[in-house]
Design an enzyme around this catalytic site. Structure first.
Site, PDB file in Angstrom:
ATOM      1  N   CYS A  38       0.818  -1.232   0.000  1.00 24.92           N
ATOM      2  CA  CYS A  38       0.000   0.000   0.000  1.00 24.92           C
ATOM      3  C   CYS A  38       0.842   1.268   0.000  1.00 24.92           C
ATOM      4  O   CYS A  38       0.294   2.370   0.025  1.00 24.92           O
ATOM      5  CB  CYS A  38      -0.914   0.028   1.229  1.00 24.92           C
ATOM      6  SG  CYS A  38      -2.046  -1.360   1.378  1.00 24.92           S
ATOM      7  N   ARG A  51      -5.166   6.849  -2.999  1.00 30.80           N
ATOM      8  CA  ARG A  51      -5.652   5.481  -3.226  1.00 30.80           C
ATOM      9  C   ARG A  51      -5.966   4.773  -1.914  1.00 30.80           C
ATOM     10  O   ARG A  51      -7.032   4.164  -1.760  1.00 30.80           O
ATOM     11  CB  ARG A  51      -4.601   4.687  -4.009  1.00 30.80           C
ATOM     12  CG  ARG A  51      -4.997   3.239  -4.293  1.00 30.80           C
ATOM     13  CD  ARG A  51      -3.908   2.530  -5.073  1.00 30.80           C
ATOM     14  NE  ARG A  51      -2.742   2.268  -4.265  1.00 30.80           N
ATOM     15  CZ  ARG A  51      -2.545   1.133  -3.581  1.00 30.80           C
ATOM     16  NH1 ARG A  51      -3.463   0.176  -3.606  1.00 30.80           N
ATOM     17  NH2 ARG A  51      -1.443   0.956  -2.885  1.00 30.80           N
TER      18      ARG A  51
END
Length: 320
Positions: A184, A225
């Site tokens: 991530c 995101r």
């Protein structure tokens, strides 16, 4: 025989990160040998490309069944023949592929320390894992953006033991926990551009400009995101066609539907588009990158491309 032989070969390979370190070192050695004008460098590089293809083959089951990612599974599958073809072309005399070889080595040397270096204690001072530092920084910035959007999930300990997860309570009282992991952080994309920019021959000022475009843009887009996925999954905003989505990913938990749609489908597809866009911006600052991009296109299409003309880049400077 084929079905039983392939798993036997894969089971004899070292673990994933050891295998990746071996490939990085072999690529680097081939780079040094070629720099000294030794023919062994080309042979070693070609053989290591074959190993790199085998590496991607070993990653397909992980991406498909554990990570539940169609995008990454397809990319890994494409990487297998592409790497084998690259090794063949390099051995057959396509020397421009040595630039891509250097880039892959540098990418791995940037990325792997975050996956493999453990926490240390030196002179009584505790030094955390590099991955923990990066993950928690990204988690902090993700939380700041979530707060700005008007949400207030509780920050809790992740499965890895880091302060890097957000706990949401859905409208029906169910608890959804969204974890920030190394995937991530955008590290993979940043390593790609770090390797590409470092590998080409160009003045340092243009390399710095290229990185100054790529790295901050990747990081900022990645924070958007992670915040998007956390908000959507935490609030079940994309609980669409749950039976179909669960069947597609082989999942059973209906509370994962929003996560699978927002992350495994939307975000990963958009990430590919974003990388293409960032590449276009970087190559405007560093035209020397076209030699790598043209080689990648040749591996994928079998045809030569003149990106300098297609993208209207200056003919000089050039890496050719």
């Amino acid at each position: 025989m084929f079905g039983s032989g392939v798993p036997a070969i894969l089971s004899a390979l070292p673990d994933t990160f050891t295998f990746a370190w071996v490939i990085a070192i072999l690529f680097a050695v081939a780079w040094v040998l070629d720099g000294r004008g030794l023919a062994a460098g080309r042979s070693l590089a070609a053989g290591t490309w074959g190993l790199f293809g085998l590496f991607w083959l070993t990653m397909v089951p992980y991406f498909a069944f554990e990570h539940q990612s169609y995008v990454e599974s397809i990319l890994a599958l494409v990487g297998v023949p592409a790497c084998l073809y690259a090794g063949y072309l390099l051995y057959d005399g396509r020397r421009s592929l040595f630039t891509l070889t250097r880039a892959i080595a540098i990418m791995l040397f940037i990325y792997l320390p975050f996956e493999t270096i453990p926490a240390l204690t030196l002179a009584g001072v505790a030094i955390p894992e590099p991955r923990q530092v990066l993950i928690e920084v990204v988690a902090t910035h993700t939380g700041m953006l979530i707060d700005l959007l008007g949400y207030a999930p509780e920050r809790v300990t992740s499965n890895e033991g880091y302060n890097a997860a957000y706990e949401w309570i859905t409208s029906d009282g169910h608890t959804v926990r969204i974890h920030i992991v190394l995937a991530c952080t955008g590290l993979g994309s940043m390593a790609i551009f770090g390797g590409l920019v470092s590998a080409v021959q160009a003045p340092l000022v243009r390399k710095v400009r290229g990185l100054a475009v790529a790295i901050p843009l990747i990081y900022v887009l990645n924070i958007f995101r992670t915040a998007f996925i956390s908000v959507v999954a935490g609030n079940q905003y994309m609980h669409w066609q749950p039976d179909l989505v669960l069947a597609m990913f082989g999942a059973t938990d209906p509370y994962r539907v929003s996560f699978l749609i927002s992350d495994r489908i939307m975000s990963q597809l958009l990430a590919v588009v974003a990388l293409i866009g960032i590449t276009f911006l970087v190559v405007r600052e560093l035209p020397e990158l076209v030699v790598i991009l043209e080689d990648v296109l040749y591996l994928l299409t079998g045809e030569e491309h003149d990106l300098t003309e297609s993208l209207d880049l200056p003919r000089e400077p050039t890496n050719r």
